[in-house]
Design a protein around this motif. Structure first.
Motif, PDB file in Angstrom:
ATOM      1  N   UNK A 238       0.860  -1.191   0.000  1.00 27.24           N
ATOM      2  CA  UNK A 238       0.000   0.000   0.000  1.00 27.24           C
ATOM      3  C   UNK A 238       0.893   1.236   0.000  1.00 27.24           C
ATOM      4  N   UNK A 239       0.367   2.325  -0.546  1.00 28.39           N
ATOM      5  CA  UNK A 239       1.027   3.633  -0.437  1.00 28.39           C
ATOM      6  C   UNK A 239       0.021   4.566   0.228  1.00 28.39           C
ATOM      7  N   UNK A 240       0.393   5.144   1.353  1.00 31.59           N
ATOM      8  CA  UNK A 240      -0.506   5.990   2.128  1.00 31.59           C
ATOM      9  C   UNK A 240       0.141   7.345   2.378  1.00 31.59           C
ATOM     10  N   UNK A 241      -0.670   8.284   2.784  1.00 32.46           N
ATOM     11  CA  UNK A 241      -0.173   9.629   3.091  1.00 32.46           C
ATOM     12  C   UNK A 241      -0.542   9.980   4.529  1.00 32.46           C
ATOM     13  N   UNK A 242       0.249  10.862   5.108  1.00 36.12           N
ATOM     14  CA  UNK A 242      -0.097  11.427   6.409  1.00 36.12           C
ATOM     15  C   UNK A 242      -0.990  12.625   6.155  1.00 36.12           C
ATOM     16  N   UNK A 243      -2.225  12.636   6.693  1.00 38.09           N
ATOM     17  CA  UNK A 243      -3.138  13.748   6.399  1.00 38.09           C
ATOM     18  C   UNK A 243      -2.685  15.042   7.072  1.00 38.09           C
ATOM     19  N   UNK A 244      -2.783  16.150   6.340  1.00 39.27           N
ATOM     20  CA  UNK A 244      -2.418  17.462   6.856  1.00 39.27           C
ATOM     21  C   UNK A 244      -3.648  18.351   6.899  1.00 39.27           C
ATOM     22  N   UNK A 245      -3.562  19.384   7.736  1.00 41.68           N
ATOM     23  CA  UNK A 245      -4.698  20.296   7.872  1.00 41.68           C
ATOM     24  C   UNK A 245      -4.809  21.255   6.691  1.00 41.68           C
ATOM     25  N   UNK A 246      -3.736  21.401   5.922  1.00 37.99           N
ATOM     26  CA  UNK A 246      -3.760  22.326   4.781  1.00 37.99           C
ATOM     27  C   UNK A 246      -2.975  21.701   3.634  1.00 37.99           C
ATOM     28  N   UNK A 247      -3.211  22.224   2.433  1.00 34.32           N
ATOM     29  CA  UNK A 247      -2.570  21.653   1.247  1.00 34.32           C
ATOM     30  C   UNK A 247      -1.055  21.772   1.276  1.00 34.32           C
ATOM     31  N   UNK A 248      -0.540  22.778   1.984  1.00 35.91           N
ATOM     32  CA  UNK A 248       0.902  22.997   1.983  1.00 35.91           C
ATOM     33  C   UNK A 248       1.616  22.222   3.090  1.00 35.91           C
ATOM     34  N   UNK A 249       0.908  21.397   3.830  1.00 35.90           N
ATOM     35  CA  UNK A 249       1.504  20.695   4.960  1.00 35.90           C
ATOM     36  C   UNK A 249       2.593  19.722   4.531  1.00 35.90           C
ATOM     37  N   UNK A 250       3.657  19.656   5.317  1.00 35.40           N
ATOM     38  CA  UNK A 250       4.708  18.678   5.060  1.00 35.40           C
ATOM     39  C   UNK A 250       5.518  18.486   6.331  1.00 35.40           C
ATOM     40  N   UNK A 251       6.182  17.340   6.424  1.00 32.91           N
ATOM     41  CA  UNK A 251       7.033  17.020   7.566  1.00 32.91           C
ATOM     42  C   UNK A 251       8.364  16.498   7.044  1.00 32.91           C
ATOM     43  N   UNK A 252       9.433  16.710   7.810  1.00 31.84           N
ATOM     44  CA  UNK A 252      10.663  16.060   7.391  1.00 31.84           C
ATOM     45  C   UNK A 252      10.568  14.572   7.729  1.00 31.84           C
ATOM     46  N   UNK A 253      11.499  13.789   7.234  1.00 30.59           N
ATOM     47  CA  UNK A 253      11.354  12.343   7.307  1.00 30.59           C
ATOM     48  C   UNK A 253      11.364  11.826   8.742  1.00 30.59           C
ATOM     49  N   UNK A 254      12.131  12.459   9.622  1.00 29.54           N
ATOM     50  CA  UNK A 254      12.164  11.979  11.003  1.00 29.54           C
ATOM     51  C   UNK A 254      10.859  12.277  11.728  1.00 29.54           C
ATOM     52  N   UNK A 255      10.271  13.454  11.493  1.00 28.26           N
ATOM     53  CA  UNK A 255       8.974  13.765  12.090  1.00 28.26           C
ATOM     54  C   UNK A 255       7.868  12.890  11.521  1.00 28.26           C
ATOM     55  N   UNK A 256       7.919  12.650  10.205  1.00 27.60           N
ATOM     56  CA  UNK A 256       6.934  11.772   9.579  1.00 27.60           C
ATOM     57  C   UNK A 256       7.019  10.359  10.137  1.00 27.60           C
ATOM     58  N   UNK A 257       8.243   9.889  10.399  1.00 25.05           N
ATOM     59  CA  UNK A 257       8.420   8.552  10.973  1.00 25.05           C
ATOM     60  C   UNK A 257       7.814   8.483  12.361  1.00 25.05           C
ATOM     61  N   UNK A 258       8.003   9.529  13.163  1.00 24.48           N
ATOM     62  CA  UNK A 258       7.437   9.532  14.512  1.00 24.48           C
ATOM     63  C   UNK A 258       5.914   9.488  14.467  1.00 24.48           C
ATOM     64  N   UNK A 259       5.314  10.290  13.583  1.00 24.68           N
ATOM     65  CA  UNK A 259       3.856  10.303  13.447  1.00 24.68           C
ATOM     66  C   UNK A 259       3.348   8.936  12.990  1.00 24.68           C
ATOM     67  N   UNK A 260       4.007   8.354  11.988  1.00 30.52           N
ATOM     68  CA  UNK A 260       3.578   7.058  11.448  1.00 30.52           C
ATOM     69  C   UNK A 260       3.728   5.949  12.485  1.00 30.52           C
ATOM     70  N   UNK A 261       4.813   5.971  13.248  1.00 28.10           N
ATOM     71  CA  UNK A 261       5.021   4.966  14.287  1.00 28.10           C
ATOM     72  C   UNK A 261       3.956   5.088  15.375  1.00 28.10           C
ATOM     73  N   UNK A 262       3.625   6.307  15.744  1.00 28.88           N
ATOM     74  CA  UNK A 262       2.559   6.506  16.733  1.00 28.88           C
ATOM     75  C   UNK A 262       1.245   5.951  16.207  1.00 28.88           C
ATOM     76  N   UNK A 263       0.935   6.280  14.940  1.00 32.76           N
ATOM     77  CA  UNK A 263      -0.306   5.767  14.345  1.00 32.76           C
ATOM     78  C   UNK A 263      -0.312   4.240  14.305  1.00 32.76           C
ATOM     79  N   UNK A 264       0.848   3.650  14.065  1.00 34.31           N
ATOM     80  CA  UNK A 264       0.931   2.204  13.995  1.00 34.31           C
ATOM     81  C   UNK A 264       0.680   1.510  15.314  1.00 34.31           C
ATOM     82  N   UNK A 265       0.876   2.219  16.419  1.00 31.34           N
ATOM     83  CA  UNK A 265       0.647   1.622  17.743  1.00 31.34           C
ATOM     84  C   UNK A 265      -0.768   1.834  18.244  1.00 31.34           C
ATOM     85  N   UNK A 266      -1.561   2.579  17.490  1.00 30.98           N
ATOM     86  CA  UNK A 266      -2.931   2.842  17.972  1.00 30.98           C
ATOM     87  C   UNK A 266      -3.844   1.694  17.635  1.00 30.98           C
TER      88      UNK A 266
END
Length: 266
Positions: A238-266
């Motif tokens: 699968x290819x998924x995206x981290x949802x952002x509140x606005x179209x210009x939202x972005x995270x660097x790879x380390x922050x994105x990894x932290x968010x994704x890992x947190x989501x994976x534990x929920x």
């Protein structure tokens, strides 16, 4: 009768032997009180030389059998080969890289306190500060390992260890010869591969909600800018995206990894 000539080794054999000798001789310098303290406490870390200032020695605590070289702070950087910008806090430890075993060794081990089997695979993430931060998040959220290709990824360095804030000593960081082959092996072990990319049509929380609670997951992430290589993305289930509140939202790879890992534990 002419003397028989000794058979010559093939070049690929000679190359492997040279690489093996080079790996055996490879060392690195860890620096900073936290990174040095955790490496000293790691029973599987091969430690060679400890260089400290008097102030750092008083703050380190247990030396675990090491005999320190106590030197004047004014000559510290002349004694220890560290990058000029290193925040060493008067402590440096020469060590050999950690050996984590093979892919199955880290992928099939149960991590302490894990909610579900979680892995992170990094494609060409070469900044040691990003990888160090990802290792720290991986440990916090109970991932089994962080996997990266041997080439075009951050090696184990003092800067990586300092950013990881001790996690490098406990969190497996396995660099594999071929990432695509490793990902296919993980599929065979039962892992669902989820690539994270802004082009993903499904939001990561929605995708995770559709998987069984204990489904084994490998979160696959690419470098900032180029992202995942085409072959890496094709390897994902699968290819998924981290949802952002606005179209210009972005995270660097380390922050994105932290968010994704947190989501994976929920």
């Amino acid at each position: 009768m002419a003397a028989q000539q000794k058979s010559k080794k093939p070049q690929w054999v000679i190359g492997k032997e040279r690489a093996r000798r080079a790996a055996a001789a490879e060392t690195l310098w860890l620096f900073g009180l936290h990174a040095v303290r955790d490496a000293l406490a790691n029973p599987v870390r091969d430690r060679l030389r400890l260089v400290v200032t008097r102030n750092a020695l008083d703050r380190l605590g247990e030396l675990h059998g090491m005999d320190p070289e106590v030197i004047d702070p004014r000559v510290f950087t002349k004694t220890v080969p560290l990058p000029d910008e290193s925040v060493h806090q008067g402590a440096a430890l020469e060590v050999k890289p950690l050996k984590w075993g093979g892919l199955s060794d880290v992928a099939l081990r149960e991590a302490p306190g894990e909610v579900r089997p979680l892995l992170v695979a990094l494609d060409r993430v070469s900044d040691p500060h990003n990888v160090g931060a990802i290792l720290r998040s991986a440990e916090v959220f109970g991932a089994r390992a962080v996997i990266a290709p041997a080439r075009h990824s951050a090696p184990e360095t003092g800067a990586l260890a300092k950013t990881a804030s001790g996690a490098l000593e406990r969190q497996p960081y396995l660099r594999v010869p071929n990432l695509a082959e490793a990902l296919n092996q993980l599929k065979q072990m039962g892992f669902t591969l989820i690539g994270l990319d802004g082009t993903g049509k499904t939001a990561l929380p929605d995708l995770l909600a559709g998987l069984p609670d204990r489904a084994a997951i490998c979160l696959v992430m690419g470098a900032e800018g180029p992202g995942m290589r085409e072959l890496t993305m094709k390897s994902c289930d699968h290819v998924a995206r981290i949802p952002f509140a606005a179209d210009f939202g972005s995270l660097n790879v380390s922050n994105a990894a932290a968010v994704a890992l947190y989501a994976g534990t929920r």
